[in-house]
Design a protein around this motif. Structure first.
Motif, PDB file in Angstrom:
ATOM      1  N   GLN A  19       1.738   4.673   1.407  1.00  0.00           N
ATOM      2  CA  GLN A  19       1.573   5.384   2.668  1.00  0.00           C
ATOM      3  C   GLN A  19       2.037   6.822   2.511  1.00  0.00           C
ATOM      4  OE1 GLN A  19       0.077   4.041   5.209  1.00  0.00           O
ATOM      5  NE2 GLN A  19      -0.048   1.979   4.301  1.00  0.00           N
ATOM      6  N   THR A  59       0.776  -2.375   9.489  1.00  0.00           N
ATOM      7  CA  THR A  59       1.674  -1.848   8.469  1.00  0.00           C
ATOM      8  C   THR A  59       3.114  -1.934   8.964  1.00  0.00           C
ATOM      9  OG1 THR A  59      -0.041  -0.300   7.760  1.00  0.00           O
ATOM     10  CG2 THR A  59       2.197   0.143   7.010  1.00  0.00           C
ATOM     11  N   CYS A 113       4.629   0.605   1.251  1.00  0.00           N
ATOM     12  CA  CYS A 113       4.920  -0.211   2.436  1.00  0.00           C
ATOM     13  C   CYS A 113       4.093  -1.480   2.391  1.00  0.00           C
ATOM     14  CB  CYS A 113       4.619   0.559   3.724  1.00  0.00           C
ATOM     15  SG  CYS A 113       5.564   2.077   3.944  1.00  0.00           S
ATOM     16  N   ARG A 173       0.833  -1.194   0.000  1.00  0.00           N
ATOM     17  CA  ARG A 173       0.000   0.000   0.000  1.00  0.00           C
ATOM     18  C   ARG A 173       0.873   1.252   0.000  1.00  0.00           C
ATOM     19  NH1 ARG A 173      -3.109  -3.140  -1.405  1.00  0.00           N
ATOM     20  NH2 ARG A 173      -4.953  -3.977  -0.343  1.00  0.00           N
ATOM     21  N   SER A 179       4.890   9.845  -1.337  1.00  0.00           N
ATOM     22  CA  SER A 179       4.475   8.722  -0.511  1.00  0.00           C
ATOM     23  C   SER A 179       5.409   7.548  -0.758  1.00  0.00           C
ATOM     24  CB  SER A 179       3.030   8.324  -0.826  1.00  0.00           C
ATOM     25  OG  SER A 179       2.901   7.977  -2.196  1.00  0.00           O
ATOM     26  N   CYS A 195       1.972  -4.466   4.155  1.00  0.00           N
ATOM     27  CA  CYS A 195       1.051  -4.532   5.281  1.00  0.00           C
ATOM     28  C   CYS A 195       0.316  -5.866   5.242  1.00  0.00           C
ATOM     29  CB  CYS A 195       0.055  -3.367   5.253  1.00  0.00           C
ATOM     30  SG  CYS A 195      -1.043  -3.370   3.824  1.00  0.00           S
TER      31      CYS A 195
END
Length: 513
Positions: free
Chosen positions: A217, A247, A229, A215, A226, A231
């Motif tokens: 982040q 996460t 990361c 995702r 961004s 998760c």
């Protein structure tokens, strides 16, 4: 005198040339027959056509015929392997790939993935025991993994999309309410790498679905952009609702997740891209509570004690874990004395105070993949040999007897295994013949439809009677308003076709046959 023109008919590979010129090659043209050797000129080669035109014509062939055509000569092998041909075929098979602008590469692999995908299910109970076609996700880019739960089915494709196939109660033509499997589907999440659920064979225990995903982040304060990361998202399998999410730091990149342990002490094992194993413990009874808490991610003992090992994949059940290294070595974790005794036949080296200590298995060759049941396991090495170990009370090792094996034992009569699966007290093998035909074999307990066609089970691997379309046709004939003699005629004709195709006849054969 007009010069003859040879036309290459590209409808099917076996109609490529007339029988008299079957051995010819497009680069030099077909060998002229006797009456054509008398000064009629040279034939026109297919190489004189523009390559784009030849590729465009070939792209209209079915995938099976394109592959067969590419095996006829060097020229067609080069043409049929072109990316332009497979890009057109892929767009015809899955137009949504082009609409979404996914840029899937390579196109040949993408086309074959979408051509070979299919979803069927066979009910072990009830009146209808033949294969039934379920709804297939049109957006799926092939089928990478699937997992049935108590109520539904989850499918992960090669683009990282996890599909949620829902079951429902529907009305039949007779006005009755029946339970239909996989009648509709939705996209559960995207960017998924792997997923896991309760490792026990019984789907009743699979309450939650753990999804390893990537995702985006938001960046920290004072920075722009961004970061991606990894998760772990936890979904309720009955409704697909996300109930928990954890996460990790952006420097931690994982590729596989498995579960081990009880619900109150559920251990999540995460395999990194570098081959290291990390673990964390979650209490599933608290996942649906609206609160947040911190869990500790720690390096597993197999990576601490053996830092030189690079784990390639792992498998787990409720009380044990198996690791396969990139060099083909196998290491074990056994957490209960009962399972340890079933697997190794003794408790001599079992330490109840150090259950994470990895145990090495002695094997003669490199192991490629494995399967782990409750108290038995199967291994496949680089030479296609199958080794089984553990409890054999029901004949689930397929060795022809019911004697336990405390070390890996080869099953000699099995060849070319493609997939291996070990359950509670039975095992399944998908094998491939020299003509690329596949068959499903099974051994062990046959109760409850575990081994279709063998209700009493078998101590050796036997071919399972998975009913196909021919069996479905027999049922359709039985429903038709025909006279008894007409039904018998059609059934006998279908049996003859089935026997000619190598299928099974009426009724399961005896083990002696």
């Amino acid at each position: 005198m007009r010069q003859p023109v040879y036309i290459c008919k590209l409808q099917t590979p076996w109609r490529l040339w007339p029988a008299e010129v079957k051995r010819s090659c497009p680069s030099c043209g077909p060998e002229p027959r006797g009456e054509e050797k008398k000064g009629r000129g040279n034939p026109i080669s297919v190489q004189l056509f523009p390559p784009e035109l030849v590729e465009h014509i070939i792209s209209f062939l079915p995938v099976r015929d394109v592959v067969a055509l590419g095996q006829t000569c060097h020229y067609f092998h080069k043409v049929c392997d072109a990316e332009g041909v497979w890009r057109r075929i892929c767009h015809r098979l899955s137009p949504r790939l082009r609409e979404q602008g996914s840029g899937v590469r390579p196109w040949k692999r993408a086309a074959i993935l979408n051509y070979t995908k299919g979803l069927y299910f066979q009910a072990f109970g009830g009146r209808r025991r033949c294969l039934s076609k379920s709804v297939a996700p049109l957006l799926a880019h092939g089928y990478r993994r699937f997992l049935p739960t108590k109520d539904h089915v989850f499918i992960l494709d090669y683009a990282g999309t996890l599909f949620f196939l829902k079951n429902a109660l529907v009305s039949s033509t007779l006005g009755q309410i029946q339970w239909k499997r996989a009648c509709r589907y939705v996209v559960l999440c995207r960017g998924a790498k792997d997923f896991a659920s309760d490792p026990r064979c019984d789907t009743v225990y699979r309450k939650y679905l753990y999804v390893l995903a990537t995702r985006e982040q938001p960046g920290v304060t004072g920075t722009t952009g961004s970061r991606a990361c990894d998760c772990v998202e936890v979904y309720l399998q009955s409704s697909g609702q996300r109930v928990f999410k954890m996460t990790f730091h952006h420097s931690m990149n994982f590729k596989q997740i498995v579960l081990v342990g009880q619900e109150t002490q559920r251990a999540l094992l995460l395999l990194t891209e570098e081959g290291k194993i990390y673990s964390l413990v979650v209490n599933e009874t608290q996942l649906d509570q609206p609160r947040s808490y911190t869990v500790q991610l720690a390096l597993r003992k197999v990576s601490r004690c053996l830092p030189h090992l690079r784990v390639a994949c792992m498998a787990s059940n409720q009380s044990s874990t198996l690791y396969i290294t990139d060099q083909g070595g196998v290491y074990f974790e056994v957490h209960t004395p009962g399972v340890y005794r079933d697997l190794f036949g003794t408790l001599q080296a079992f330490d109840p105070l150090d259950q994470q200590m990895p145990l090495a298995l002695s094997l003669p060759a490199k192991i490629l993949f494995c399967a782990l049941g409750y108290n038995h396991l199967g291994l496949v090495d680089e030479f296609g040999r199958i080794f089984m170990q553990g409890n054999n009370r029901y004949g689930q090792l397929g060795t022809g007897d019911k004697m336990d094996r405390g070390e890996p034992t080869q099953v000699h009569y099995l060849q070319r295994p493609i997939a291996l699966w070990c359950g509670l007290n039975h095992s399944l093998v998908l094998s491939q013949g020299s003509d690329f035909s596949k068959e499903l074999l099974g051994c062990g307990c046959g109760a409850g439809g575990r081994l279709p066609g063998w209700p009493k089970g078998s101590a050796s691997f036997v071919k399972l009677h998975v009913k196909d379309r021919m069996e479905k046709m027999k049922e359709i004939v039985g429903w038709m308003p025909l006279m008894a003699a007409q039904k018998d005629f059609f059934w006998e004709a279908l049996d003859m076709l089935q026997r000619a195709a190598g299928g099974v006849g009426q009724g399961p054969p005896t083990p002696e046959s």
